[in-house]
Scaffold this motif. Structure first.
Motif, short mmCIF file in Angstrom:
data_model
loop_
_atom_site.label_atom_id
_atom_site.label_comp_id
_atom_site.label_asym_id
_atom_site.label_seq_id
_atom_site.Cartn_x
_atom_site.Cartn_y
_atom_site.Cartn_z
N ALA A 161 -19.32 18.43 17.84
CA ALA A 161 -19.34 17.35 18.83
C ALA A 161 -20.68 17.31 19.55
CB ALA A 161 -18.20 17.53 19.83
N LEU A 162 -21.20 18.45 19.92
CA LEU A 162 -22.49 18.50 20.63
C LEU A 162 -23.63 17.99 19.75
CD1 LEU A 162 -22.20 21.95 22.45
CD2 LEU A 162 -22.08 19.69 23.50
N ARG A 163 -23.58 18.34 18.47
CA ARG A 163 -24.66 17.92 17.57
C ARG A 163 -24.66 16.42 17.33
NH1 ARG A 163 -23.37 22.83 14.92
NH2 ARG A 163 -22.00 21.73 13.45
N THR A 164 -23.54 15.75 17.56
CA THR A 164 -23.48 14.31 17.33
C THR A 164 -23.90 13.51 18.56
OG1 THR A 164 -21.15 14.15 17.99
CG2 THR A 164 -21.62 14.61 15.66
N GLN A 165 -24.15 14.17 19.68
CA GLN A 165 -24.54 13.48 20.90
C GLN A 165 -26.05 13.21 20.91
OE1 GLN A 165 -22.03 12.54 23.18
NE2 GLN A 165 -20.93 13.28 21.39
N SER A 166 -26.42 12.10 21.50
CA SER A 166 -27.84 11.79 21.64
C SER A 166 -28.40 12.46 22.88
CB SER A 166 -28.06 10.28 21.73
OG SER A 166 -27.63 9.79 23.00
N LYS A 167 -29.69 12.71 22.85
CA LYS A 167 -30.37 13.29 24.01
C LYS A 167 -30.18 12.41 25.24
CE LYS A 167 -34.43 15.00 23.28
NZ LYS A 167 -35.90 15.18 23.06
N ALA A 168 -30.28 11.10 25.06
CA ALA A 168 -30.17 10.18 26.19
C ALA A 168 -28.77 10.23 26.81
CB ALA A 168 -30.49 8.76 25.74
N SER A 169 -27.74 10.29 25.99
CA SER A 169 -26.38 10.30 26.51
C SER A 169 -26.07 11.59 27.26
CB SER A 169 -25.37 10.10 25.37
OG SER A 169 -25.44 8.79 24.87
N ILE A 170 -26.50 12.71 26.70
CA ILE A 170 -26.25 13.99 27.37
C ILE A 170 -27.00 14.04 28.71
CG2 ILE A 170 -26.71 16.47 27.26
CD1 ILE A 170 -24.30 15.63 25.65
N SER A 171 -28.26 13.66 28.70
CA SER A 171 -29.05 13.67 29.93
C SER A 171 -28.45 12.76 30.98
CB SER A 171 -30.49 13.25 29.63
OG SER A 171 -31.24 13.15 30.82
N ALA A 172 -28.02 11.56 30.56
CA ALA A 172 -27.44 10.61 31.51
C ALA A 172 -26.16 11.15 32.13
CB ALA A 172 -27.16 9.29 30.81
N THR A 173 -25.36 11.85 31.33
CA THR A 173 -24.10 12.38 31.84
C THR A 173 -24.35 13.50 32.83
OG1 THR A 173 -23.13 11.85 29.68
CG2 THR A 173 -21.79 13.13 31.18
N TRP A 174 -25.32 14.38 32.54
CA TRP A 174 -25.68 15.43 33.49
C TRP A 174 -26.14 14.83 34.81
CZ3 TRP A 174 -23.54 19.70 32.91
CH2 TRP A 174 -23.59 20.49 31.76
N ARG A 175 -26.95 13.79 34.74
CA ARG A 175 -27.46 13.16 35.96
C ARG A 175 -26.34 12.49 36.75
NH1 ARG A 175 -32.75 13.77 36.07
NH2 ARG A 175 -33.84 14.11 34.09
N ALA A 176 -25.39 11.90 36.03
CA ALA A 176 -24.25 11.31 36.72
C ALA A 176 -23.45 12.38 37.45
CB ALA A 176 -23.37 10.58 35.72
N LEU A 177 -23.21 13.51 36.79
CA LEU A 177 -22.47 14.59 37.42
C LEU A 177 -23.21 15.14 38.63
CD1 LEU A 177 -20.17 16.61 37.57
CD2 LEU A 177 -21.27 17.94 35.76
N ALA A 178 -24.54 15.22 38.54
CA ALA A 178 -25.33 15.74 39.66
C ALA A 178 -25.12 14.95 40.94
CB ALA A 178 -26.82 15.74 39.28
N SER A 179 -24.78 13.67 40.82
CA SER A 179 -24.64 12.81 42.00
C SER A 179 -23.28 12.90 42.67
CB SER A 179 -24.91 11.35 41.61
OG SER A 179 -23.87 10.85 40.78
N PHE A 180 -22.34 13.65 42.07
CA PHE A 180 -20.98 13.72 42.61
C PHE A 180 -20.99 14.42 43.97
CE2 PHE A 180 -16.75 16.01 42.50
CZ PHE A 180 -16.02 14.90 42.92
N GLN A 181 -20.37 13.79 44.95
CA GLN A 181 -20.40 14.30 46.33
C GLN A 181 -19.24 15.22 46.69
OE1 GLN A 181 -23.07 13.60 48.52
NE2 GLN A 181 -23.83 13.01 46.50
N GLY A 182 -18.31 15.44 45.78
CA GLY A 182 -17.23 16.36 46.05
C GLY A 182 -15.90 15.67 46.29
N PHE A 183 -14.87 16.46 46.49
CA PHE A 183 -13.50 15.96 46.56
C PHE A 183 -13.00 15.65 47.96
CE2 PHE A 183 -13.74 17.76 42.39
CZ PHE A 183 -12.84 17.01 41.63
N SER A 184 -13.71 16.07 48.99
CA SER A 184 -13.18 15.90 50.34
C SER A 184 -13.06 14.44 50.74
CB SER A 184 -14.07 16.64 51.36
OG SER A 184 -15.39 16.14 51.32
N GLY A 185 -13.84 13.56 50.13
CA GLY A 185 -13.77 12.15 50.48
C GLY A 185 -12.90 11.31 49.58
N LEU A 186 -12.23 11.94 48.62
CA LEU A 186 -11.44 11.19 47.65
C LEU A 186 -9.97 11.10 48.04
CD1 LEU A 186 -12.77 12.45 44.19
CD2 LEU A 186 -13.27 10.28 45.31
N THR A 187 -9.38 9.94 47.80
CA THR A 187 -7.93 9.80 47.91
C THR A 187 -7.35 10.16 46.55
OG1 THR A 187 -8.14 8.01 49.50
CG2 THR A 187 -6.03 8.21 48.36
#
Length: 267
Positions: A161-187
């Protein structure tokens, strides 16, 4: 999407970064066949096209649209593993705003918040040779240095599965995760289950306990939240410990459905 048909309630499950909808195949084989199970494939993973403007909210929007398109009347359960857990948790209030009855949320090996470590991983992937190093380091982090031989099918699947991922998709997903502010503000859903593995090098039980604390700290009420810990399984314990995970999920869903119906929320 891959669907396991049933007339009862519907489960929507979101996989981890770098994997695809087949990450839930081992768990699905151990679930009650009377339950409908839908594995959502994240953008840029498997056969799903990448997002034009990848950001955390864009992944959430995508999953909301996928669930809304397939959700029947009645109860829903959301499940998410790792990055998929973050997305699933953010999907819950969006579905609730649409009037959808979300009975439970289950988080499997999910990070408590984003941060610079995920930006560093995105930068590393984007460098020359970054994908090869990414695969090696990720497999080591997911399964440990000396995984047992019975985990070989899971390792083979994850490596492919990892070998089939593109560099752009993996990088974009890491960056999206980096922006997560945590669970305290979620319903969240009325019933939240966090599942961890003792030997998970990515999100050990202490990280999952932070999620429980964040949800419990909400001033407006949170329903029920609990943490279950497996003795082993690595970060990909939904694959390596599928029967145990399936039992926890079935118990979570049955409890949530019984509780919801006892309140008269669902006919």
């Amino acid at each position: 999407m891959m669907v396991h048909a049933s007339p009862r309630s519907t489960v929507f499950a979101v996989h981890a970064l770098g994997l695809n909808r087949h990450a839930y195949d081992p768990v699905r084989r151990h679930l009650d066949a009377s339950r409908r199970f839908v594995a959502v494939e994240l953008p840029g993973h498997g056969e799903a096209p990448p997002l034009r403007q990848p950001a955390l909210n864009a992944y959430v929007d995508y999953v909301v649209d996928e669930v809304s398109a397939q959700a029947p009347h009645g109860l829903l359960h959301l499940v998410g593993h790792s990055f998929g857990g973050v997305v699933a948790a953010m999907v819950v209030p969006r579905l609730q705003e649409k009037g959808q009855a979300v009975a439970s949320l289950t988080l499997l090996g999910t990070p408590a918040q984003g941060g610079s470590v995920f930006l560093d991983r995105a930068d590393a992937v984007e460098r020359d040779g970054g994908m090869e190093a990414f695969e090696r380091s990720t497999i080591a982090r997911w399964f440990g240095d000396n995984p047992p031989s019975e985990w070989d099918p899971a390792i083979h699947y994850a490596s492919h599965a990892l070998r089939t991922q593109s560099k752009a998709s993996i990088s974009a997903t890491w960056r999206a995760l980096a922006s997560f502010q945590g669970f305290s503000g979620l319903t969240t859903a009325p019933h939240v289950l966090c599942v961890a593995a003792e030997d998970d090098l990515s999100t050990p039980p202490g990280v999952m306990a932070q999620i429980v604390d964040a949800i419990e700290s909400r001033a407006d009420g949170h329903g029920q939240v609990s943490l279950k810990t497996l003795v082993k399984g690595g970060h990909l314990f939904p694959l390596t410990m599928a029967p145990e995970v399936a039992r926890l999920l079935e118990a979570q869903w049955s409890t949530a459905e019984d509780s919801t119906r006892s309140r008269g929320s669902v006919e």
